[in-house]
Design a protein around this motif. Structure first.
Motif, PDB file in Angstrom:
ATOM      1  N   SER A 154      28.521  48.220  42.673  1.00  0.00           N
ATOM      2  CA  SER A 154      29.510  48.535  41.637  1.00  0.00           C
ATOM      3  C   SER A 154      29.438  50.002  41.221  1.00  0.00           C
ATOM      4  CB  SER A 154      29.367  47.606  40.437  1.00  0.00           C
ATOM      5  OG  SER A 154      28.044  47.305  40.200  1.00  0.00           O
ATOM      6  N   CYS A 180      36.085  44.173  39.160  1.00  0.00           N
ATOM      7  CA  CYS A 180      35.926  42.714  39.205  1.00  0.00           C
ATOM      8  C   CYS A 180      37.087  41.987  39.846  1.00  0.00           C
ATOM      9  CB  CYS A 180      35.726  42.154  37.806  1.00  0.00           C
ATOM     10  SG  CYS A 180      34.344  42.888  36.986  1.00  0.00           S
ATOM     11  N   GLY A 181      38.118  42.709  40.214  1.00  0.00           N
ATOM     12  CA  GLY A 181      39.229  42.025  40.862  1.00  0.00           C
ATOM     13  C   GLY A 181      40.217  41.497  39.851  1.00  0.00           C
ATOM     14  N   TYR A 183      41.136  38.602  38.966  1.00  0.00           N
ATOM     15  CA  TYR A 183      40.949  37.390  38.187  1.00  0.00           C
ATOM     16  C   TYR A 183      40.285  37.638  36.838  1.00  0.00           C
ATOM     17  CZ  TYR A 183      42.464  34.699  42.154  1.00  0.00           C
ATOM     18  OH  TYR A 183      43.210  34.170  43.154  1.00  0.00           O
TER      19      TYR A 183
ATOM     20  N   LYS B 292      31.401  32.478  45.721  1.00  0.00           N
ATOM     21  CA  LYS B 292      32.262  33.662  45.760  1.00  0.00           C
ATOM     22  C   LYS B 292      32.453  34.228  44.356  1.00  0.00           C
ATOM     23  CE  LYS B 292      36.872  33.444  46.436  1.00  0.00           C
ATOM     24  NZ  LYS B 292      37.997  32.904  47.188  1.00  0.00           N
ATOM     25  N   TYR B 293      32.732  33.340  43.419  1.00  0.00           N
ATOM     26  CA  TYR B 293      33.005  33.833  42.065  1.00  0.00           C
ATOM     27  C   TYR B 293      31.750  34.255  41.332  1.00  0.00           C
ATOM     28  CZ  TYR B 293      37.881  33.266  42.458  1.00  0.00           C
ATOM     29  OH  TYR B 293      39.163  33.438  42.859  1.00  0.00           O
ATOM     30  N   GLU B 295      29.365  35.680  42.717  1.00  0.00           N
ATOM     31  CA  GLU B 295      29.137  37.029  43.234  1.00  0.00           C
ATOM     32  C   GLU B 295      30.104  38.025  42.592  1.00  0.00           C
ATOM     33  OE1 GLU B 295      29.128  39.184  47.518  1.00  0.00           O
ATOM     34  OE2 GLU B 295      28.838  37.003  47.497  1.00  0.00           O
ATOM     35  N   ASN B 296      31.385  37.613  42.508  1.00  0.00           N
ATOM     36  CA  ASN B 296      32.384  38.481  41.882  1.00  0.00           C
ATOM     37  C   ASN B 296      32.049  38.792  40.433  1.00  0.00           C
ATOM     38  OD1 ASN B 296      33.925  38.618  44.120  1.00  0.00           O
ATOM     39  ND2 ASN B 296      35.651  37.427  43.340  1.00  0.00           N
ATOM     40  N   ASP B 325      40.538  28.174  43.613  1.00  0.00           N
ATOM     41  CA  ASP B 325      40.039  29.465  43.134  1.00  0.00           C
ATOM     42  C   ASP B 325      40.299  29.617  41.640  1.00  0.00           C
ATOM     43  OD1 ASP B 325      39.278  30.137  45.627  1.00  0.00           O
ATOM     44  OD2 ASP B 325      40.355  32.035  45.729  1.00  0.00           O
ATOM     45  N   SER B 329      37.417  29.770  38.850  1.00  0.00           N
ATOM     46  CA  SER B 329      37.244  31.040  38.154  1.00  0.00           C
ATOM     47  C   SER B 329      37.563  30.904  36.671  1.00  0.00           C
ATOM     48  CB  SER B 329      38.099  32.127  38.794  1.00  0.00           C
ATOM     49  OG  SER B 329      39.455  31.831  38.646  1.00  0.00           O
TER      50      SER B 329
END
Lengths: 226, 424
Positions: A154, A180-181, A183, B292-293, B295-296, B325, B329
């Motif tokens: 990051s 963070c994208g 979402y 995945k999330y 990690e995000n 997703d 999320s």
């Protein structure tokens, strides 16, 4: 670097135009419909096209197809209000390189163009320099005065985002979204950014790098070179 | 009470009542008829006896003509016209008391005054009445039973169309695309009911679709103006000559426009789920999505210094990848947003159930309202109040259950994937 912006919403197109032109090295043409976009793309060879899908006289997909046939090296970024996976896949299949859902931060678009251009022009091989800082997008290595700094993922993303939007005031929201994208929208606070910027700044200063990152209190940060 | 039970009960009560009253009346009438028959027989016997006395005074002195006629002399002044009474006489042969009808009168001939008592046995007529009563009761029982079955049969054949209509309406879901189809009924009233229902459903569905389209279109059309406001504010923010106060103002405009656009996107998403605009389902491992999330969101997890625990099981479900997703999320985001610094986040995937727990103070609002739109526990500006509504919409879409509870200072969300789980 020559960019063609195809966007029917004039107000939005003007904003994008202004932001891109003020960022160094970009020259930008605007087309508000498919017809004008065709005329321009036939005359000039653009490095990058920013294309809206919903145009008054047709779909932006057509211009993507035509440009890819004549000028395969051009980078294409789709900007669309439709966040549907089908449109995304169709665009990417036609040869588009990136997809951005409206509304987006201008700084985010700028960062996408920058990394796309680096990918196309240098095929991602060479690193690029900013004053004493050198970044290699291939292996995500950062050097200050030729000394390697160990940055987290990051922190690297943050630095790249700053450098591509240098001298721009970046809001906390745009930085958070970049890191963070899409979402991450229900965050209670963007305070976590402070932590990452603090760490990044500390690491850069350790290597006697100039302190470029300025805090604009309450709003965001600015990577200032002046 | 069911319609059949209600009508059967009513019919049975009324018919039993009618038969009861009818039987009593019938019994009395029969009794009355037999009595008058006996009376007239007694009266004709009286004439015979009187004639007998007048023609043969000697015979009378011998006291009795037969068992049932007693003639006895009596005082002159005792005059009885004709008296009919019921009485019983002991029958020495059958050794029991036998009911009789008795006629008493006095008759005077030239010499003497006689008191005459004529008895007539009622045993035969009583037997007749008894037989009639028994057979009529039997008839009533048979009748009532057959009425019950006839009623049932008629009920089922007449109301058949009605029940099929009810069943269809029960199964009908306005959210689904297929239209309501009701069979044509032979019965005019039911046919009318079907027509009325169909037009009603049609109207509701049209309004519903219009409303959905309005929401979707409005949200879609609002996107562009918001995007313009955002971009203008962003450009303005880059201006060199701004005072600190102006930067604050612009940044406030920008963040509000961003909030508006997120809210709008959430509404669009809900409209899309409701309009069934997501593609086909695929078999996906929920665990991969969670990984995945996690990690995000790593950057966020680390910022809040959360104690993070998770199990490592796979769970394959048939689900649309985008919706899964969003579901995962949103739940994770919820666990982060409503957590406290240094709090816990626990993710468990077991027995077809996904459980996400996070520490935090108990809710100030009603736990039942937690999945409703725009219900918020705090005044957090970045919180749209739509995250859990979206979770619920997705769960409703797939017909899976999602529940909330608060135990041991942990907010606990459980999604039961059993309906969409795939065995691999």
């Amino acid at each position: 670097m020559k960019i063609l912006l195809v966007e029917d919403e004039r107000d939005l197109a003007n904003s994008i135009f202004e932001y891109l032109v003020k960022t160094d090295k970009f020259t930008c043409d605007m087309a508000f419909d498919l017809k004008r976009a065709r005329e321009l793309s036939e005359v000039f060879e653009y490095d990058c096209l920013i294309v809206d899908i919903g145009l008054p006289d047709g779909s932006g997909m057509e211009i993507i197809k035509e440009v890819k046939e004549n000028n395969a090296k051009a980078g294409i970024i789709i900007i669309s209000a439709q966040n549907s996976i089908d449109v995304r896949i169709e665009g990417l299949n036609l040869g588009a390189d990136d997809y951005l859902t409206k509304p987006f931060h201008l700084s985010e678009l700028n960062a996408r163009i920058f990394s796309l251009m680096r990918r196309i022009k240098f095929e991602g091989e060479s690193s690029f320099n900013f004053n004493e800082i050198s970044l290699n997008p291939q292996n995500r290595e950062v050097r200050v005065k030729d000394k390697l700094i160990d940055l987290t993922k990051s922190e690297y993303d943050l630095l790249l985002y700053f450098i591509t939007n240098k001298n721009k005031l970046l809001t906390k929201a745009s930085i958070a979204e970049h890191l963070c994208g899409e979402y991450v929208d229900v965050l209670s606070s963007f305070d976590f950014i402070y932590l990452h910027i603090k760490n990044l700044r500390k690491k850069l200063l350790q290597f006697e790098c100039e302190d470029y990152i300025k805090t604009v209190y309450g709003v965001g940060y600015k990577f200032s070179t002046e | 009470m069911r319609l059949l039970s209600k009508t059967s009960l009513l019919i049975l009560t009324i018919s039993i009542f009618i038969f009861f009253v009818g039987n009593i009346v019938f019994f009395m009438v029969t009794k009355q008829m037999i009595n008058s028959q006996v009376n007239s027989e007694l009266n004709s016997l009286k004439l015979v006896v009187v004639k007998n006395i007048d023609s043969n005074p000697e015979g009378i002195s011998s006291n009795n003509i037969s068992d049932i006629v007693k003639v006895s002399p009596t005082a002159k002044n005792q005059l009885i016209e004709s008296q009919l009474t019921d009485t019983v006489i002991y029958n020495s042969v059958e050794k029991k008391f036998v009911p009789h009808r008795k006629l008493v009168f006095t008759h005077a001939n030239a010499k003497e005054n006689f008191k005459v008592e004529i008895y007539k046995s009622l045993i035969e007529s009583d037997i007749v009445v008894e037989r009639i009563t028994i057979s009529s009761i039997l008839l009533v029982i048979i009748f009532v039973i057959s009425i019950y079955f006839i009623n049932k049969f008629i009920f089922e054949s007449v109301w058949k169309d009605f029940f099929s209509t009810i069943e269809k309406i029960e199964k009908y879901n306005i959210h689904h695309k297929e239209n309501l189809i009701l069979k044509k009924s032979e019965i005019v009233e039911f046919d009318r009911l079907n027509t009325v229902l169909l037009s009603l459903v049609d109207r509701i569905k049209r309004d519903f679709v219009n409303l959905k389209e309005l929401t979707a279109n409005t949200s879609h059309e609002i996107q562009t103006p918001i995007a313009i406001i955002r971009s203008k504010a962003e450009i303005l923010l880059q201006s060199e000559q701004l005072s600190e106060n102006e930067v604050d103002l612009i940044s406030s405009i920008l963040s509000t426009a961003e909030r508006l656009s997120k809210l709008n996107q959430s509404l669009l998403l809900i409209a899309k789920i409701e309009n069934d605009q997501f593609g086909n389902s695929e078999t996906i491992d929920i665990w991969e999505v969670i990984e995945k999330y996690v990690e995000n969101f790593d950057i966020l997890f680390s910022a809040g210094e959360y104690a993070f625990t998770k199990t490592t099981n796979s769970l394959y479900v048939k689900f649309n990848p985008i919706l899964l997703d969003i579901l995962v999320s949103n739940l994770l985001k919820n666990a982060l947003t409503h957590n406290e610094t240094g709090g816990k986040i626990i993710i468990e995937l077991d027995n077809n159930k996904l459980t996400i727990k996070n520490s935090g103070a108990p809710l100030k609002l009603d736990a039942n309202d937690i999945f409703k739109r725009f219900v918020k526990d705090n005044t957090n500006k970045n919180n749209s109040g739509l995250g859990l509504e979206i979770v619920r919409k997705i769960c409703d879409y797939y017909g899976i259950a999602v529940n909330y509870s608060y135990e041991n200072q942990l907010h606990c969300f459980v999604v039961d994937f059993v309906n969409v789980a795939e065995k691999i």
